[in-house]
Design a protein around this motif. Structure first.
Motif, PDB file in Angstrom:
ATOM      1  N   SER A 111      -3.955  -1.188   6.000  1.00 61.44           N
ATOM      2  CA  SER A 111      -3.237  -0.288   5.101  1.00 61.44           C
ATOM      3  C   SER A 111      -3.363   1.141   5.610  1.00 61.44           C
ATOM      4  O   SER A 111      -4.284   1.469   6.355  1.00 61.44           O
ATOM      5  N   GLN A 112      -2.405   1.955   5.207  1.00 62.59           N
ATOM      6  CA  GLN A 112      -2.391   3.358   5.591  1.00 62.59           C
ATOM      7  C   GLN A 112      -2.168   4.206   4.352  1.00 62.59           C
ATOM      8  O   GLN A 112      -1.456   3.797   3.445  1.00 62.59           O
ATOM      9  N   GLN A 121       1.133  -1.563  -5.231  1.00 64.08           N
ATOM     10  CA  GLN A 121       1.945  -2.782  -5.231  1.00 64.08           C
ATOM     11  C   GLN A 121       3.327  -2.513  -5.808  1.00 64.08           C
ATOM     12  O   GLN A 121       4.324  -3.070  -5.344  1.00 64.08           O
ATOM     13  N   GLN A 122       3.401  -1.642  -6.829  1.00 62.43           N
ATOM     14  CA  GLN A 122       4.693  -1.313  -7.428  1.00 62.43           C
ATOM     15  C   GLN A 122       5.575  -0.583  -6.421  1.00 62.43           C
ATOM     16  O   GLN A 122       6.753  -0.892  -6.287  1.00 62.43           O
ATOM     17  N   ILE A 123       5.007   0.353  -5.705  1.00 59.75           N
ATOM     18  CA  ILE A 123       5.778   1.093  -4.693  1.00 59.75           C
ATOM     19  C   ILE A 123       6.221   0.150  -3.576  1.00 59.75           C
ATOM     20  O   ILE A 123       7.361   0.233  -3.105  1.00 59.75           O
ATOM     21  N   GLU A 124       5.345  -0.770  -3.165  1.00 60.13           N
ATOM     22  CA  GLU A 124       5.736  -1.758  -2.151  1.00 60.13           C
ATOM     23  C   GLU A 124       6.870  -2.642  -2.677  1.00 60.13           C
ATOM     24  O   GLU A 124       7.794  -2.978  -1.935  1.00 60.13           O
ATOM     25  N   HIS A 125       6.820  -2.998  -3.948  1.00 59.81           N
ATOM     26  CA  HIS A 125       7.884  -3.797  -4.566  1.00 59.81           C
ATOM     27  C   HIS A 125       9.207  -3.038  -4.516  1.00 59.81           C
ATOM     28  O   HIS A 125      10.236  -3.592  -4.111  1.00 59.81           O
ATOM     29  N   TRP A 126       9.165  -1.775  -4.928  1.00 61.67           N
ATOM     30  CA  TRP A 126      10.393  -0.962  -4.871  1.00 61.67           C
ATOM     31  C   TRP A 126      10.910  -0.835  -3.444  1.00 61.67           C
ATOM     32  O   TRP A 126      12.114  -0.894  -3.206  1.00 61.67           O
ATOM     33  N   ALA A 127      10.004  -0.669  -2.495  1.00 62.30           N
ATOM     34  CA  ALA A 127      10.412  -0.552  -1.087  1.00 62.30           C
ATOM     35  C   ALA A 127      11.073  -1.843  -0.608  1.00 62.30           C
ATOM     36  O   ALA A 127      12.092  -1.798   0.098  1.00 62.30           O
ATOM     37  N   ALA A 128      10.510  -2.982  -0.996  1.00 61.49           N
ATOM     38  CA  ALA A 128      11.103  -4.263  -0.596  1.00 61.49           C
ATOM     39  C   ALA A 128      12.507  -4.410  -1.178  1.00 61.49           C
ATOM     40  O   ALA A 128      13.437  -4.831  -0.478  1.00 61.49           O
TER      41      ALA A 128
END
Length: 93
Positions: free
Chosen positions: A2-3, A28-35
């Motif tokens: 992770s970074q 995790q929410q930001i990663e979800h939005w990014a996906a």
């Protein structure tokens, strides 16, 4: 691996609020939005992308999500679906 990255306070706060609703951590929410964004960007035509970006800039996402399930929110969603459906059906192929 992770970074660490910097995001705006507004995005971080929005992620915290949404993460609670969906039992995720803010990262995790930001990663979800990014996906979701990666999928949508690849799937949308250029004109559609411009419309989505214009809508995102003009409407606060939290405000829009807060209207989900309300009579006003349902009516607005139905109107968008009707307009979008009409454009898709009438579009020349």
């Amino acid at each position: 691996m992770s970074q660490s990255i910097r995001v705006s306070d507004e995005l971080a706060e929005s992620a915290r609020r949404q993460a609670k609703l969906f039992h995720r951590s803010p990262p995790q929410q930001i990663e979800h939005w990014a996906a979701l964004g990666r999928v949508m960007e690849a799937a949308l035509s250029y004109p559609a992308k411009e419309k989505v970006l214009g809508a995102v800039k003009s409407v606060q996402l939290d405000e829009a999500l807060g209207a989900v399930g309300t009579a006003e929110g349902i009516e607005r969603a139905q109107e968008v679906i009707r307009k979008t459906s009409a454009r898709i059906v009438s579009r020349p192929r």
